[in-house]
Design an enzyme around this catalytic site. Structure first.
Site, PDB file in Angstrom:
ATOM      1  CB  THR A 169      18.276 -20.051  29.188  1.00  0.00           C
ATOM      2  OG1 THR A 169      17.389 -21.135  29.340  1.00  0.00           O
ATOM      3  CG2 THR A 169      18.645 -20.304  28.099  1.00  0.00           C
ATOM      4  CG  ASP A 170      17.168 -23.612  33.053  1.00  0.00           C
ATOM      5  OD1 ASP A 170      16.290 -22.363  32.524  1.00  0.00           O
ATOM      6  OD2 ASP A 170      16.279 -24.337  32.533  1.00  0.00           O
ATOM      7  CB  THR A 214      11.522 -17.404  24.878  1.00  0.00           C
ATOM      8  OG1 THR A 214      11.051 -16.647  24.054  1.00  0.00           O
ATOM      9  CG2 THR A 214      12.632 -16.779  25.185  1.00  0.00           C
ATOM     10  N   GLY A 239       8.644  -8.031  25.888  1.00  0.00           N
ATOM     11  CA  GLY A 239       8.119  -8.978  26.623  1.00  0.00           C
ATOM     12  C   GLY A 239       8.547  -9.265  27.982  1.00  0.00           C
ATOM     13  CB  ALA A 242      15.557 -14.214  23.917  1.00  0.00           C
ATOM     14  CE1 TYR A 292      15.743 -20.107  24.682  1.00  0.00           C
ATOM     15  CE2 TYR A 292      15.829 -21.336  26.356  1.00  0.00           C
ATOM     16  CZ  TYR A 292      16.169 -20.397  25.654  1.00  0.00           C
ATOM     17  OH  TYR A 292      15.480 -19.542  26.918  1.00  0.00           O
ATOM     18  CE  LYS A 340      18.925 -16.706  25.771  1.00  0.00           C
ATOM     19  NZ  LYS A 340      18.754 -15.538  25.511  1.00  0.00           N
ATOM     20  CE1 TYR A 394      18.838  -9.993  32.908  1.00  0.00           C
ATOM     21  CE2 TYR A 394      17.674  -8.361  30.343  1.00  0.00           C
ATOM     22  CZ  TYR A 394      18.265  -8.972  31.616  1.00  0.00           C
ATOM     23  OH  TYR A 394      17.847  -7.502  32.671  1.00  0.00           O
TER      24      TYR A 394
END
Length: 297
Positions: free
Chosen positions: A99-100, A60, A9, A58, A123, A127, A97
């Site tokens: 995410t917002d 995504t 990725g 992930a 999603y 996460k 990692y």
């Protein structure tokens, strides 16, 4: 050994090169095994016995996650939980990692790391579940929450805009979602700095950190900056930046709801690591130059 999951990725690819000075790095791709399969993951961990795991894998595909929640759950929640458990049992470090999308996108101020979460999509929910599992393991892991990730390789917004701008003479792009574009190379660079600290037994460096560039923009203005910047580098396009028209989110329906406010405060990571993160515009210039070089070779 440092084990990087999802090394095919955007972020994973950048990590392979950036982490090399810290020791032997092994990247795991889909060809190595199914990371949604707990038995295959266990076998890979036992085979490589990493001293550090950097989890860049992930699910995504935000919209597809709405109709494939089990796959999203396996990769976004169950995988980090398994990695955290193994790290605890084997004394390994873990970087993960996020995410917002774990926030609900309300307001117009940058989110702080201790702000209440409230994901709107499958999603985001999966996460967040992964974040919570990593934190619950109590292993001093580092979680970097980032946003609007793009790069010179792979599939991302920058490359999509460049492709469309070479084919069309006008575009309409959402203008009421705010955030900060963040190149994969910068995420990898900061990860290397953080890992160097952790490998030096800096036990205090743990928890959740926001990791983006500085500044803020909309998808519409980001697309204009991409087209303008590419033009300045002599890339032949079929349209100019002023041919990008703004539209509201309501006019671009999607299966998964998007947060309108994805601004993330980066004060904590800057203070913890002694950094001054670049403005997103400068980072975009560097990434476009990298893309032009990659494209021409």
């Amino acid at each position: 050994m440092i084990l990087v999951t999802g090394s095919d990725g955007q972020v994973g690819y950048a990590l392979l090169k950036t982490l090399a000075p810290l020791g032997a790095v092994k990247g795991l791709t889909r060809a190595d095994g199914d990371l949604a399969n707990a038995e295959e993951v266990a076998a890979l961990l036992d085979k490589y016995q990493p001293r550090c795991i950097v989890n860049a894998a992930a699910y995504t595909a935000v919209d597809q996650a709405e109709s494939h929640p089990d796959t999203a759950q396996a990769l976004n929640a169950q995988l980090p939980a398994q990695l955290a458990t193994w790290a605890k049992e084997n004394g390994a470090l873990l970087v993960h990692y996020s995410t917002d999308y774990v926030y609900d996108g309300s307001g117009d101020q940058p989110w702080q790391e201790d702000a209440p979460t409230g994901p709107l999509s499958v999603y985001g929910k999966t996460k967040l579940a992964g974040d919570e599992a990593v934190l619950a393991a109590g292993i001093g892991a580092i979680i970097f929450r980032t946003s609007w990730v793009y790069g010179a390789r792979g599939r991302n917004f920058m490359l999509t805009m460049l492709k469309l701008a070479s084919e069309r003479d006008q575009l309409s792009v959402v203008s009421d979602q705010w955030g900060t574009p963040t190149p994969a190379w910068m995420i990898a660079e900061v990860t290397a700095i953080a890992l160097r600290e952790k490998l030096g037994n800096a036990k205090a460096l743990a928890g959740v950190y926001h990791l983006t560039c500085r500044g803020e923009t909309t998808w519409c203005d980001f697309s204009r900056a991409i087209i303008s910047g590419a033009g300045d580098l002599g890339v032949p396009l079929n349209m100019s930046a002023d041919q990008v028209s703004p539209i509201p989110t309501a006019e671009y329906p999607a299966p998964a709801p998007r947060p309108l406010n994805s601004r993330l405060s980066v004060t904590r990571v800057e203070q913890a690591l002694g950094l001054e993160l670049p403005d997103w515009r400068y980072a975009l210039q560097l990434t476009l130059r990298d893309w032009v070089e990659f494209r021409n070779n």
